[in-house]
Design a protein around this motif. Structure first.
Motif, PDB file in Angstrom:
ATOM      1  N   GLY A 144     -35.074  -8.560 -30.466  1.00  0.00           N
ATOM      2  CA  GLY A 144     -34.226  -9.606 -29.918  1.00  0.00           C
ATOM      3  C   GLY A 144     -32.760  -9.506 -30.253  1.00  0.00           C
ATOM      4  N   LYS A 145     -32.359  -8.460 -30.940  1.00  0.00           N
ATOM      5  CA  LYS A 145     -30.962  -8.277 -31.330  1.00  0.00           C
ATOM      6  C   LYS A 145     -30.453  -6.917 -30.873  1.00  0.00           C
ATOM      7  CE  LYS A 145     -30.667 -12.090 -33.910  1.00  0.00           C
ATOM      8  NZ  LYS A 145     -29.708 -13.199 -33.657  1.00  0.00           N
ATOM      9  N   PHE A 146     -29.147  -6.845 -30.697  1.00  0.00           N
ATOM     10  CA  PHE A 146     -28.482  -5.598 -30.355  1.00  0.00           C
ATOM     11  C   PHE A 146     -27.618  -5.170 -31.541  1.00  0.00           C
ATOM     12  CE2 PHE A 146     -29.578  -7.714 -26.494  1.00  0.00           C
ATOM     13  CZ  PHE A 146     -30.056  -6.690 -25.695  1.00  0.00           C
ATOM     14  N   TYR A 147     -27.895  -3.983 -32.045  1.00  0.00           N
ATOM     15  CA  TYR A 147     -27.211  -3.466 -33.227  1.00  0.00           C
ATOM     16  C   TYR A 147     -26.288  -2.324 -32.799  1.00  0.00           C
ATOM     17  CZ  TYR A 147     -30.703  -6.145 -35.761  1.00  0.00           C
ATOM     18  OH  TYR A 147     -31.496  -7.171 -36.236  1.00  0.00           O
ATOM     19  N   TRP A 148     -24.989  -2.502 -33.065  1.00  0.00           N
ATOM     20  CA  TRP A 148     -23.977  -1.540 -32.656  1.00  0.00           C
ATOM     21  C   TRP A 148     -23.460  -0.829 -33.913  1.00  0.00           C
ATOM     22  CZ3 TRP A 148     -19.723  -3.243 -28.637  1.00  0.00           C
ATOM     23  CH2 TRP A 148     -19.162  -2.112 -28.054  1.00  0.00           C
ATOM     24  N   TYR A 149     -23.844   0.436 -34.051  1.00  0.00           N
ATOM     25  CA  TYR A 149     -23.467   1.244 -35.213  1.00  0.00           C
ATOM     26  C   TYR A 149     -22.170   1.973 -34.889  1.00  0.00           C
ATOM     27  CZ  TYR A 149     -28.173   0.169 -36.705  1.00  0.00           C
ATOM     28  OH  TYR A 149     -29.312  -0.507 -37.072  1.00  0.00           O
ATOM     29  N   VAL A 150     -21.156   1.765 -35.719  1.00  0.00           N
ATOM     30  CA  VAL A 150     -19.809   2.259 -35.406  1.00  0.00           C
ATOM     31  C   VAL A 150     -19.263   3.102 -36.544  1.00  0.00           C
ATOM     32  CG1 VAL A 150     -19.393   0.183 -34.032  1.00  0.00           C
ATOM     33  CG2 VAL A 150     -18.584   0.264 -36.389  1.00  0.00           C
ATOM     34  N   ALA A 151     -18.336   3.965 -36.188  1.00  0.00           N
ATOM     35  CA  ALA A 151     -17.629   4.772 -37.184  1.00  0.00           C
ATOM     36  C   ALA A 151     -16.144   4.427 -37.134  1.00  0.00           C
ATOM     37  CB  ALA A 151     -17.827   6.263 -36.909  1.00  0.00           C
ATOM     38  N   THR A 152     -15.585   4.151 -38.307  1.00  0.00           N
ATOM     39  CA  THR A 152     -14.161   3.907 -38.428  1.00  0.00           C
ATOM     40  C   THR A 152     -13.764   4.317 -39.842  1.00  0.00           C
ATOM     41  OG1 THR A 152     -12.393   2.269 -38.154  1.00  0.00           O
ATOM     42  CG2 THR A 152     -14.493   1.474 -39.073  1.00  0.00           C
ATOM     43  N   PHE A 153     -12.630   3.839 -40.324  1.00  0.00           N
ATOM     44  CA  PHE A 153     -12.216   4.178 -41.686  1.00  0.00           C
ATOM     45  C   PHE A 153     -12.202   2.932 -42.560  1.00  0.00           C
ATOM     46  CE2 PHE A 153     -11.401   8.143 -39.878  1.00  0.00           C
ATOM     47  CZ  PHE A 153     -11.167   9.059 -40.894  1.00  0.00           C
ATOM     48  N   HIS A 154     -12.413   3.155 -43.844  1.00  0.00           N
ATOM     49  CA  HIS A 154     -12.557   2.066 -44.809  1.00  0.00           C
ATOM     50  C   HIS A 154     -11.246   1.832 -45.548  1.00  0.00           C
ATOM     51  CE1 HIS A 154     -14.485  -0.514 -47.762  1.00  0.00           C
ATOM     52  NE2 HIS A 154     -15.666  -0.314 -47.196  1.00  0.00           N
ATOM     53  N   LYS A 155     -10.927   0.575 -45.751  1.00  0.00           N
ATOM     54  CA  LYS A 155      -9.786   0.237 -46.594  1.00  0.00           C
ATOM     55  C   LYS A 155     -10.055   0.652 -48.045  1.00  0.00           C
ATOM     56  CE  LYS A 155      -8.581  -3.915 -43.931  1.00  0.00           C
ATOM     57  NZ  LYS A 155      -8.497  -5.394 -43.952  1.00  0.00           N
TER      58      LYS A 155
END
Length: 321
Positions: free
Chosen positions: A106-117
Motif C-alpha cells: 500500500g505504499k510507494f517507496y522512492w529510493y534516491v541518491a544524493t549527497f549528505h551534509k
C-alpha cells in the motif's frame, strides 16, 4: 531568437510524435530527463526520472529534482512535474542522482541518491535515502529522517561518490533487496518495512561494472543489468544468476553507445506482453552528456533466456492496444 528556435523545434518533435502514432525517441521532449526508472502499477506505466538543467556549456551535472510521468499506451506521457528533490531530505545536499520507486503493502517507496551534509551522521559524500507516499505521484516525504546508506558504510572504493544509483527488487518469497554502487556493486537485504537493512552490506564487481544497476527476475532466472565499460562511453551490459545473492555470470552487451552522451542508464519492464528497455541519450536539440533525454525501445530474449542486443531507434515503440 535561439530560444524561440529551440522551442519551435521541440514543438515540431511533439507534433510528429502525435501524428505518427509512435513514441518517437526521445519520449520526453519538454525538458531534459535522465536515469529512467519505470514501474507498472494498476495497468499504468509510471516513469521516475532525473532532471538535467545544466547549461549548454556546462562541464558537470545540475540535477535539482526528480520527475514523474505516466502512460497507458507507451506513446503519450503525462507529466506530473517535480515530485521530489534533495530539499525534501533534511540531511541532504547537492544533486538528484539516479533513483527508483517501487510499490509494497500500500505504499510507494522512492529510493534516491544524493549527497549528505557534514553532520553527526556522516562526513559527507554520496548517500541513499528513501521517500514514501500513498500514491505513485506523491506527495512524498522522507521515510526515515536520515539516510539509509552513507559513505562511511562502504569502504571498498576510496572516494566519496560510490554510494549512488539505488535499485530495489522484491523476490517471489517477499524478500526485498537493495542494489547500488559506482565502481563496485553493493547489496543488502531489506526488512519488510522497506526502510531498514536486514543484514550486512555485500560488495562484488561484475565484469565491466561502472554503475546504474537494475535487477529483476524472469522465468526463474535473475538478471543484473548495469552501465558497463566494455567500451567508452558507457554501454549497458548484464549478468545472470540463480539467486539474487549470486554468484553472477557475465552475459554480454545489451545496448551499445548512445547518441551524444557518455553515460546511459537501464530500466526494464514487461507491459502488455512486450518487454520495454528504457535508457537515456543526448539526442534532443542542445542536448548532451549533461542534458540528457529518455528513450524506450523493445527488448527481446533468446530461447535460453539471454538477451538480444537492443536496437536503438528514432521511431520508438508502437502504441499499446
Amino acid at each position: 531568437m535561439k530560444k524561440q528556435l529551440k522551442t519551435y523545434i521541440l514543438i515540431l518533435i511533439a507534433m510528429v510524435t502525435v501524428e505518427s502514432g509512435r513514441a518517437q525517441n526521445p519520449i520526453i521532449t519538454k525538458l531534459f530527463t535522465a536515469d529512467p526508472a519505470p514501474m507498472v502499477y494498476h495497468d499504468t506505466v509510471f516513469l521516475y526520472t532525473g532532471h538535467d538543467t545544466a547549461s549548454v556549456t556546462a562541464t558537470n551535472y545540475h540535477m535539482p529534482d526528480w520527475h514523474v510521468f505516466s502512460s497507458t499506451d507507451m506513446v503519450h506521457w503525462k507529466d506530473y512535474g517535480a515530485c521530489l528533490s534533495p530539499k525534501n531530505f533534511s540531511w541532504a545536499t547537492g544533486d538528484a542522482y539516479a533513483a527508483q520507486c517501487i510499490y509494497r503493502n500500500g505504499k510507494f517507496y522512492w529510493y534516491v541518491a544524493t549527497f549528505h551534509k557534514k553532520d553527526k551522521n556522516s562526513n559527507g559524500g554520496a548517500a541513499i535515502g528513501v521517500a514514501v507516499s500513498d500514491r505513485p505521484t506523491g506527495p512524498f516525504k522522507d521515510a526515515i529522517g536520515k539516510a539509509l546508506i552513507t559513505n562511511e558504510m562502504t569502504t571498498d572504493m576510496k572516494y566519496g561518490w560510490d554510494d549512488i544509483d539505488p535499485t530495489v527488487f522484491i523476490d517471489d518469497d517477499g524478500q526485498a533487496y537493495l542494489f547500488w554502487g559506482n565502481g563496485s556493486c553493493k547489496w543488502i537485504k531489506l526488512k519488510d518495512n522497506m526502510i531498514e537493512a536486514d543484514g550486512p552490506i555485500h560488495t562484488f564487481k561484475p565484469k565491466h561494472y561502472i554503475e546504474g544497476p537494475w535487477v529483476y527476475k524472469r522465468k526463474g532466472l535473475y538478471y543484473l543489468v548495469y552501465a558497463g565499460a566494455g567500451t567508452k562511453p558507457e554501454m549497458i551490459e548484464y549478468c545472470t544468476a540463480e539467486s539474487p545473492e549470486g554468484p553472477w555470470t557475465y552475459r554480454g552487451i545489451i545496448e551499445g553507445n548512445v547518441e551524444n552522451s557518455f553515460t546511459t542508464h537501464p530500466g526494464i519492464i514487461d507491459y502488455h506482453g512486450k518487454t520495454y528497455f528504457f535508457y537515456h541519450n543526448g539526442a534532443l536539440p542542445t542536448g548532451g552528456s549533461y542534458r540528457r533525454s529518455i528513450c524506450v525501445d523493445y527488448m527481446y530474449y533468446n530461447p535460453d533466456g539471454t538477451i538480444k542486443k537492443v536496437i536503438q531507434t528514432k521511431k520508438g515503440v508502437k502504441p499499446v492496444k
